[in-house]
Scaffold this motif. Sequence first.
Motif, PDB file in Angstrom:
ATOM      1  N   LYS A  56       0.809  -1.230   0.000  1.00  0.00           N
ATOM      2  CA  LYS A  56       0.000   0.000   0.000  1.00  0.00           C
ATOM      3  C   LYS A  56       0.841   1.278   0.000  1.00  0.00           C
ATOM      4  N   VAL A  57       1.936   1.293   0.767  1.00  0.00           N
ATOM      5  CA  VAL A  57       2.745   2.509   0.877  1.00  0.00           C
ATOM      6  C   VAL A  57       3.720   2.582  -0.290  1.00  0.00           C
ATOM      7  N   LYS A  58       3.819   3.783  -0.854  1.00  0.00           N
ATOM      8  CA  LYS A  58       4.804   4.018  -1.906  1.00  0.00           C
ATOM      9  C   LYS A  58       5.845   4.988  -1.359  1.00  0.00           C
ATOM     10  N   LEU A  59       7.106   4.542  -1.343  1.00  0.00           N
ATOM     11  CA  LEU A  59       8.196   5.356  -0.815  1.00  0.00           C
ATOM     12  C   LEU A  59       9.137   5.700  -1.953  1.00  0.00           C
ATOM     13  N   ASP A  60       9.135   6.971  -2.342  1.00  0.00           N
ATOM     14  CA  ASP A  60       9.971   7.423  -3.453  1.00  0.00           C
ATOM     15  C   ASP A  60      11.216   8.110  -2.922  1.00  0.00           C
ATOM     16  N   ILE A  61      12.361   7.440  -3.111  1.00  0.00           N
ATOM     17  CA  ILE A  61      13.666   8.029  -2.780  1.00  0.00           C
ATOM     18  C   ILE A  61      14.607   7.559  -3.885  1.00  0.00           C
ATOM     19  N   PRO A  62      15.519   8.420  -4.328  1.00  0.00           N
ATOM     20  CA  PRO A  62      16.469   7.914  -5.320  1.00  0.00           C
ATOM     21  C   PRO A  62      17.283   6.760  -4.724  1.00  0.00           C
ATOM     22  N   PRO A  63      17.441   5.641  -5.440  1.00  0.00           N
ATOM     23  CA  PRO A  63      18.171   4.498  -4.890  1.00  0.00           C
ATOM     24  C   PRO A  63      19.666   4.763  -4.758  1.00  0.00           C
ATOM     25  N   LEU A  64      20.168   5.701  -5.561  1.00  0.00           N
ATOM     26  CA  LEU A  64      21.583   6.053  -5.486  1.00  0.00           C
ATOM     27  C   LEU A  64      21.675   7.543  -5.196  1.00  0.00           C
ATOM     28  N   VAL A  65      22.249   7.878  -4.034  1.00  0.00           N
ATOM     29  CA  VAL A  65      22.282   9.263  -3.579  1.00  0.00           C
ATOM     30  C   VAL A  65      23.721   9.739  -3.536  1.00  0.00           C
ATOM     31  N   GLU A  66      23.998  10.881  -4.164  1.00  0.00           N
ATOM     32  CA  GLU A  66      25.360  11.396  -4.129  1.00  0.00           C
ATOM     33  C   GLU A  66      25.632  12.118  -2.831  1.00  0.00           C
ATOM     34  N   ASN A  67      24.676  12.925  -2.395  1.00  0.00           N
ATOM     35  CA  ASN A  67      24.882  13.750  -1.211  1.00  0.00           C
ATOM     36  C   ASN A  67      23.835  13.414  -0.156  1.00  0.00           C
ATOM     37  N   GLY A  68      24.277  12.773   0.914  1.00  0.00           N
ATOM     38  CA  GLY A  68      23.357  12.336   1.963  1.00  0.00           C
ATOM     39  C   GLY A  68      22.805  13.464   2.807  1.00  0.00           C
ATOM     40  N   ASN A  69      23.298  14.695   2.595  1.00  0.00           N
ATOM     41  CA  ASN A  69      22.830  15.812   3.411  1.00  0.00           C
ATOM     42  C   ASN A  69      21.429  16.270   3.043  1.00  0.00           C
ATOM     43  N   THR A  70      21.029  16.035   1.820  1.00  0.00           N
ATOM     44  CA  THR A  70      19.683  16.420   1.440  1.00  0.00           C
ATOM     45  C   THR A  70      19.163  15.469   0.366  1.00  0.00           C
ATOM     46  N   VAL A  71      18.296  14.580   0.797  1.00  0.00           N
ATOM     47  CA  VAL A  71      17.771  13.532  -0.066  1.00  0.00           C
ATOM     48  C   VAL A  71      16.254  13.708  -0.175  1.00  0.00           C
ATOM     49  N   PRO A  72      15.758  14.001  -1.383  1.00  0.00           N
ATOM     50  CA  PRO A  72      14.307  14.176  -1.516  1.00  0.00           C
ATOM     51  C   PRO A  72      13.564  12.863  -1.287  1.00  0.00           C
ATOM     52  N   MET A  73      12.452  12.949  -0.586  1.00  0.00           N
ATOM     53  CA  MET A  73      11.690  11.747  -0.253  1.00  0.00           C
ATOM     54  C   MET A  73      10.199  12.055  -0.344  1.00  0.00           C
ATOM     55  N   THR A  74       9.450  11.165  -0.950  1.00  0.00           N
ATOM     56  CA  THR A  74       7.990  11.304  -0.992  1.00  0.00           C
ATOM     57  C   THR A  74       7.355   9.991  -0.569  1.00  0.00           C
ATOM     58  N   VAL A  75       6.412  10.086   0.355  1.00  0.00           N
ATOM     59  CA  VAL A  75       5.648   8.915   0.778  1.00  0.00           C
ATOM     60  C   VAL A  75       4.203   9.140   0.362  1.00  0.00           C
ATOM     61  N   SER A  76       3.616   8.146  -0.294  1.00  0.00           N
ATOM     62  CA  SER A  76       2.219   8.303  -0.696  1.00  0.00           C
ATOM     63  C   SER A  76       1.478   6.979  -0.607  1.00  0.00           C
ATOM     64  N   LEU A  77       0.168   7.076  -0.495  1.00  0.00           N
ATOM     65  CA  LEU A  77      -0.696   5.901  -0.498  1.00  0.00           C
ATOM     66  C   LEU A  77      -1.907   6.222  -1.367  1.00  0.00           C
ATOM     67  N   ALA A  78      -2.424   5.199  -2.023  1.00  0.00           N
ATOM     68  CA  ALA A  78      -3.667   5.376  -2.758  1.00  0.00           C
ATOM     69  C   ALA A  78      -4.800   5.173  -1.764  1.00  0.00           C
ATOM     70  N   SER A  79      -5.293   6.290  -1.213  1.00  0.00           N
ATOM     71  CA  SER A  79      -6.362   6.203  -0.215  1.00  0.00           C
ATOM     72  C   SER A  79      -7.464   7.168  -0.606  1.00  0.00           C
ATOM     73  N   PRO A  80      -8.729   6.791  -0.435  1.00  0.00           N
ATOM     74  CA  PRO A  80      -9.810   7.722  -0.770  1.00  0.00           C
ATOM     75  C   PRO A  80      -9.842   8.930   0.174  1.00  0.00           C
ATOM     76  N   MET A  81      -9.173   8.839   1.321  1.00  0.00           N
ATOM     77  CA  MET A  81      -9.118   9.921   2.307  1.00  0.00           C
ATOM     78  C   MET A  81     -10.518  10.418   2.674  1.00  0.00           C
ATOM     79  N   THR A  82     -11.408   9.494   2.956  1.00  0.00           N
ATOM     80  CA  THR A  82     -12.731   9.827   3.453  1.00  0.00           C
ATOM     81  C   THR A  82     -12.727   9.641   4.970  1.00  0.00           C
TER      82      THR A  82
END
Lengths: 158, 106
Positions: free
Chosen positions: A56-82
């Motif tokens: 259910k959870v989708k975790l988007d992070i680049p698998p190969l990171v050059e600089n560990g000081n700032t790594v973009p991350m997005t977490v999302s789920l397909a939920s109706p949010m009702t």
Amino acid sequence: MQEQETTRRRFLTLAGSAAVAGTIPAVTLRPAEATPAMLASAIRNVVGSAEVRTGKVKLDIPPLVENGNTVPMTVSLASPMTPEDHVKSIHVFNEKNPQPNIGNFYLGPGNGRAQVSTRIRLADSQKVVAIAHLSDGSFWSATVEIVVTLAACTEEAS
Amino acid sequence: MASALINVPAKAKRGQIIEIRTLMSHIMETGFRHTAAGELVPRDIITSFVCRYNGNEIFRADLFPAIAANPFISFFTVATESGKFDFEWIGDNGFSESASARITVE
């Protein structure tokens, strides 16, 4: 300096024993990095005795990171949010930073879409785990293995 | 001096899901780094972020040292009515900043 050290250590001892009383005997000294055991215990603190299922959870992070000081991350789920079916919270953990927690994000039906983005620090190549708490009480997780070439936290402060 | 960057659409249709992006300038000192002399640099981070929509809390976050400097947080909300988003960041050493943004819902 000596006096400060003592105060800090005493504080950590108190805080540590208060927080983990009954689960782990004592965490008085901070280890250099979060161990998988600390990761597991940080997750237990959030989910309690509930079962955490993969999916259910989708975790988007680049698998190969050059600089560990700032790594973009997005977490999302397909939920109706009702009001009947929504994501209550998203918790993100890491395996090898000095501390296992990254962030806790609290949502509700008013969000419309269960998605959160931020930028994180990674001190080493490691696993990142995102866990979502749904309104039906279930917990779902996603894990991503990340390779970091330049680590965060290790450099000296100027 | 702390400063916030907020990105909220100025206008939205009723019921539309909009993205809110926020950035607060902050060092986010982890408390795990040492100076060249070997002294620990004390922790100085933002620990909490809240967003309220016309006074109602719609999003909250607990932040840890593993959040990068100048914390960027983005999330979504349903545009239900015209009004104001209030943002609040709270952290170590009495850090407390707020910002707000207006939206017109048609």
